[in-house]
Design a protein around this motif. Structure first.
Motif, mmCIF file in Angstrom:
data_model
loop_
_atom_site.group_PDB
_atom_site.id
_atom_site.type_symbol
_atom_site.label_atom_id
_atom_site.label_comp_id
_atom_site.label_asym_id
_atom_site.label_seq_id
_atom_site.Cartn_x
_atom_site.Cartn_y
_atom_site.Cartn_z
ATOM 1 N N UNK A 115 0.814 -1.212 0.000
ATOM 2 C CA UNK A 115 0.000 0.000 0.000
ATOM 3 C C UNK A 115 0.855 1.274 0.000
ATOM 4 N N UNK A 116 2.161 1.129 0.198
ATOM 5 C CA UNK A 116 3.073 2.265 0.103
ATOM 6 C C UNK A 116 3.375 2.497 -1.378
ATOM 7 N N UNK A 117 3.177 3.719 -1.889
ATOM 8 C CA UNK A 117 3.360 3.972 -3.328
ATOM 9 C C UNK A 117 4.793 3.757 -3.840
ATOM 10 N N UNK A 118 5.761 3.685 -2.940
ATOM 11 C CA UNK A 118 7.150 3.464 -3.353
ATOM 12 C C UNK A 118 7.452 1.987 -3.599
ATOM 13 N N UNK B 292 4.355 -7.006 13.887
ATOM 14 C CA UNK B 292 4.267 -7.394 12.477
ATOM 15 C C UNK B 292 4.939 -6.385 11.550
ATOM 16 N N UNK B 293 5.076 -5.148 11.981
ATOM 17 C CA UNK B 293 5.668 -4.107 11.145
ATOM 18 C C UNK B 293 7.175 -4.330 11.077
ATOM 19 N N UNK B 294 7.738 -4.464 9.868
ATOM 20 C CA UNK B 294 9.188 -4.691 9.755
ATOM 21 C C UNK B 294 9.971 -3.554 10.415
ATOM 22 N N UNK B 295 10.925 -3.931 11.262
ATOM 23 C CA UNK B 295 11.731 -2.935 11.975
ATOM 24 C C UNK B 295 12.827 -2.371 11.076
ATOM 25 N N UNK B 296 13.287 -3.160 10.133
ATOM 26 C CA UNK B 296 14.336 -2.720 9.213
ATOM 27 C C UNK B 296 13.967 -3.204 7.822
ATOM 28 N N UNK C 273 8.141 5.667 5.348
ATOM 29 C CA UNK C 273 6.874 5.631 4.612
ATOM 30 C C UNK C 273 6.236 4.240 4.645
ATOM 31 N N UNK C 274 7.053 3.198 4.610
ATOM 32 C CA UNK C 274 6.514 1.833 4.700
ATOM 33 C C UNK C 274 5.899 1.593 6.073
ATOM 34 N N UNK C 275 6.566 2.057 7.128
ATOM 35 C CA UNK C 275 6.021 1.899 8.483
ATOM 36 C C UNK C 275 4.694 2.636 8.605
ATOM 37 N N UNK C 276 4.618 3.834 8.017
ATOM 38 C CA UNK C 276 3.367 4.599 8.052
ATOM 39 C C UNK C 276 2.257 3.872 7.297
ATOM 40 N N UNK C 277 2.594 3.240 6.177
ATOM 41 C CA UNK C 277 1.599 2.493 5.395
ATOM 42 C C UNK C 277 1.087 1.276 6.165
ATOM 43 N N UNK C 278 1.918 0.736 7.051
ATOM 44 C CA UNK C 278 1.535 -0.462 7.817
ATOM 45 C C UNK C 278 0.710 -0.132 9.062
ATOM 46 N N UNK D 110 -1.447 -3.433 10.655
ATOM 47 C CA UNK D 110 -0.673 -4.461 11.343
ATOM 48 C C UNK D 110 -0.471 -4.067 12.802
ATOM 49 N N UNK D 111 -0.253 -5.070 13.650
ATOM 50 C CA UNK D 111 0.113 -4.779 15.039
ATOM 51 C C UNK D 111 1.626 -4.559 15.089
ATOM 52 N N UNK D 112 2.112 -3.980 16.153
ATOM 53 C CA UNK D 112 3.507 -3.565 16.269
ATOM 54 C C UNK D 112 4.549 -4.589 15.871
#
Length: 189
Positions: free
Chosen positions: A73-76, A146-150, A133-138, A142-144
């Motif tokens: 969902x992140x446009x990049x 699940x969001x990729x840290x790196x 931007x990817x973290x913002x899209x997640x 997603x719950x914490x």
């Protein structure tokens, strides 16, 4: 399906041994990799894929395809791959970025407009902003844990021609992980 032992492929035979097990009562079970539940009327309903789930160090399960769907969902992001190790407390991601939006982002960050796609994929400012931007899209999807840290950006897009996607454009996880093993090791260091 049945195989003629005289014409059996050794690789298929090895997979058969891995995927069939016998329980304590002598019953043989075939492991498809699917997770199912029995419905109230007694039918088996497939609800997930086992190979898609990774149990993190604290015991939480991460559905890799769910994370990848949120990253898309992140446009990049053109193609994401979520990766997790059961010995770690977080997941990471590899991202094949869309070239044009990445270039526009890089220029807005002050990176030279002459920089190549490969150079942009390793520029720390670009990677940091894409990660943000990817973290913002997640968030909210997603719950914490699940969001990729790196994450790392991959310059060479995965395709069926380089044998990193199937003909149906699905990720070939094992070859992608093997190809980018050093990058994944760095993400966990």
């Amino acid at each position: 399906y049945l195989i003629d032992p005289a014409n059996a492929d050794p690789e298929i035979e090895r997979k058969n041994v891995e995927e069939f097990t016998t329980d304590a009562k002598g019953r043989r079970w075939f492991h498809t990799g699917d997770i199912g539940q029995v419905t109230p009327n007694g039918a088996l309903q497939i609800i997930d894929r086992k190979k898609d789930l990774v149990k993190l160090q604290q015991g939480e399960y991460v559905a890799l395809s769910k994370v990848e769907s949120a990253l898309k969902s992140c446009p990049l992001v053109e193609l994401p791959l979520c990766y997790a190790r059961s010995t770690e407390s977080y997941c990471v991601a590899l991202v094949c970025p869309h070239a044009k939006p990445l270039k526009e982002l890089a220029v807005s960050l002050g990176v030279s407009p002459d920089a190549t796609h490969a150079e942009l994929c390793v520029d720390k400012r670009v990677v940091a902003e894409v990660s943000k931007q990817c973290a913002a899209a997640c968030k909210g999807k997603l719950v914490g844990f699940e969001i990729p840290k790196k994450l790392a950006l991959v310059a060479e897009t995965w395709t069926p021609e380089n044998d990193l996607l199937t003909a149906a454009m699905k990720l070939k996880r094992v070859p992608i992980v093997a190809k980018h093993k050093e990058v994944l090791d760095e993400l966990y260091s």
